[in-house]
Design an enzyme around this catalytic site. Sequence first.
Site, PDB file in Angstrom:
ATOM      1  N   CYS A  19      -3.711  14.070 -21.569  1.00 20.51           N
ATOM      2  CA  CYS A  19      -4.616  13.600 -20.511  1.00 20.51           C
ATOM      3  C   CYS A  19      -4.292  12.168 -20.138  1.00 20.51           C
ATOM      4  O   CYS A  19      -3.420  11.524 -20.738  1.00 20.51           O
ATOM      5  CB  CYS A  19      -6.075  13.703 -20.960  1.00 20.51           C
ATOM      6  SG  CYS A  19      -6.508  12.533 -22.254  1.00 20.51           S
ATOM      7  N   ASP A 430      16.966  -6.326  12.813  1.00 16.84           N
ATOM      8  CA  ASP A 430      18.287  -6.881  13.072  1.00 16.84           C
ATOM      9  C   ASP A 430      18.874  -6.112  14.260  1.00 16.84           C
ATOM     10  O   ASP A 430      18.410  -5.009  14.573  1.00 16.84           O
ATOM     11  CB  ASP A 430      19.152  -6.701  11.818  1.00 16.84           C
ATOM     12  CG  ASP A 430      20.589  -7.129  12.051  1.00 16.84           C
ATOM     13  OD1 ASP A 430      20.789  -8.223  12.594  1.00 16.84           O
ATOM     14  OD2 ASP A 430      21.499  -6.355  11.687  1.00 16.84           O
ATOM     15  N   ASP A 651      21.381 -10.033   6.101  1.00 17.80           N
ATOM     16  CA  ASP A 651      19.951  -9.678   6.176  1.00 17.80           C
ATOM     17  C   ASP A 651      19.280  -9.669   4.804  1.00 17.80           C
ATOM     18  O   ASP A 651      18.057  -9.533   4.709  1.00 17.80           O
ATOM     19  CB  ASP A 651      19.781  -8.276   6.810  1.00 17.80           C
ATOM     20  CG  ASP A 651      20.335  -8.204   8.217  1.00 17.80           C
ATOM     21  OD1 ASP A 651      20.105  -9.151   8.987  1.00 17.80           O
ATOM     22  OD2 ASP A 651      20.992  -7.203   8.538  1.00 17.80           O
TER      23      ASP A 651
END
Length: 759
Positions: A19, A430, A651
């Site tokens: 559980c 970009d 980037d």
Amino acid sequence: MSKNKNTITQTFPVLGMSCAACASGAENIVNQAEGIVSASVNFATGNLTVEYLPNVTSIAEIQKAMQKGGYDLLIEEEKEQQQTLEAIHEDKLKTLKFKSFWAIILSLPVVIIGMFFMDIPYGNEISWAFATPVLFWLGKDFFVNAWKQTQHRTANMDTLVALSTGIAYIFSVITMIFADFLHQKGIHAHVYFEAASVIIAFILLGRYLEEKAKGNTSTAIKKLMGLQPKTVVVLHENTEKITPIESVNVGDIILVKPGEKIAVDGIVTQGNSFVDESMLSGEPLPVQKSQGEKVYAGTMNQKGSFQFQAVKVGKETLLAQIIKTVQDAQGSKAPVQKLVDKIAAIFVPTVLIISVLTFILWLTFGSENQWIQGIISAVTVLIIACPCALGLATPTAIMVGVGKGAENGILIKDAESLELAQKIQAIILDKTGTITQGKPQVTDVLWLNNDNSAENILVHIEKQSEHPLAEAVVSASRTGNLSSNKDSDNIFANATHISPPWEGQGGGFESITGKGAKALFNGDWYFVGNKNLLNENGIRIDAALLQKSDEWTRQAKTVIWFADSQKALSVLAISDEIKTTSAQAIKELQQMNIECYMLTGDNEATATAIAKQVGISHFQAEVLPQDKADFVKKLQSQGKIVAMVGDGINDSTALATADVSIAMGKGSDIAMDVAKMTLISSDLSKIPQAIRLSKRTVATIRQNLFWAFIYNLIGIPIAAGILYPINGFLLNPMLAGAAMALSSVSVVGNSLRLKKSKL
């Protein structure tokens, strides 16, 4: 991969959990061990992700700590681990199915006697005979696990089940044996063998259905794993040899026949065909492959046949990396899960306290038969409480959501990004390779003088650069499109074999971020890049070159300058087509009330033309890599959730800074490493899909948590007898057991609805 170079991060399956409280307990055990930086246990996936100091502890020591706590780790090689896990899962399903079936069969006569034939001779004894094997044979694991937890001063779902059924059983045995004595005292107590046995039956059935449903949440992984063939045809001296996939090496030439799956990543060396890449990219149309084209493991060849050279094998293939990323993402925790984990950790002890208080209140304020009603109500509280529904609410939705993304070519690296994507307010795009195809081509060239040596220098400078525009210049040289005199001999057709002109000259090459590059040749510097690079170095620009530059710029072409230390020698126009889906994707994002920005290192005129074509009103040109990151921070300082979409090395800083980072699958490796999401097909239309997936996943999590909380908030007080003073209603323990079993199944079932949703 570890955040700290001095630590190791690994993921292992945890055995013995039943559980959500188990997951919390196992997590605490590992976190308390020496040398652990962080540990996280995901109940839905059953995995432990641990970051540790290898010079302080080891996996063997972590495993020992887990075993002392009543759990275990599966430590095997990845391939063997997967096979073992599948075997364990299948064995568990068979066992649960067997136990559920016989628990129901044996409980039926007990229920019939308890409900309809309570007064038949030896009815209690018959019920006892049927209920005993249900509890102590079929339900033995509940009591064994509960005892293990008690030894370690913890409690979990098994504790609740063992206590509730054990108390009901013992109470019933005492009532049966001492029935005459109790009657003399005026106590007419009932036996509850049917409640004890049916509760075990319902919970076993619930766990079987839950285990089966949890298996369905990972079907995306199973589909991806099934994409790679087990054998391939390797060509060796024109001889075909069937080779196991494990034995394929980098450099092997592999033959792919019509209808076969491609086994590893490589480059086509001979032949051509169309390849179905939909299982990786989500794109339905097959892609044409010819000499020099890349092919990927897991994709399906169509009618043609071809040969390709293996470039990446084993864990290095794109398919293997996707599988690993999806597994990691499915095992990661969303921020909302932290609150749920805290609740799950104290849930069982809280329920035990409520159960004891229920019994005390019945003894204090109850009237007739308060002992019996108090015991039954306390037992019912233990039965109905369900931490599993809470524990499964978030991770099952995340598992299905990440899998759904992978099936649609959206690779999501962690749960946090999936949860956060639906909050995006601003998205930065970009230009090259993101909005455009990323395959720039030289369309126009103007030289002041036809100088072959100058062209040779230009080619070699560009060959040293990593920029996609540089590749366009090199490609043009190979096809003879770089020379202004197209009728002249193409001296660049074999440019790859010419030595760099500065070799042995004492010079060198230098890349200038955001502007271009320069190189030294025969004591003179040569420059390739934008106009700013020339202006900064005081280089003269001829009027004819400037006029052509302005003309090409107005046509939305990118202009590249080539110059020596004194004057510009030539100007080149490079065009990069806009992707067919870019404009529509940007329109969809704007309709979602997301602000769209375009940042590019290109010139102002080209940026303006591209932005106009795709419908972006906010853009900046001639932007350096650090400027992109600064722009992300600027938007974040305004309180906005910012996404960055890019494909190049330039980037990567902005991607790392953004709240949600998205890389193009056909971009640079570093961009994909940094980004939290990757669009395998590099199609911008996948971004709105990712946002819709995020919204639906988060909505599913909220639904799951709502019903899990509401179930326990309403169910526990009713089980305690809160309605009894009002209308005399007491919840039957059997119904409580059924409700508890169904609560977990309903949560998993709700998560599985995501699989059928359309993005």
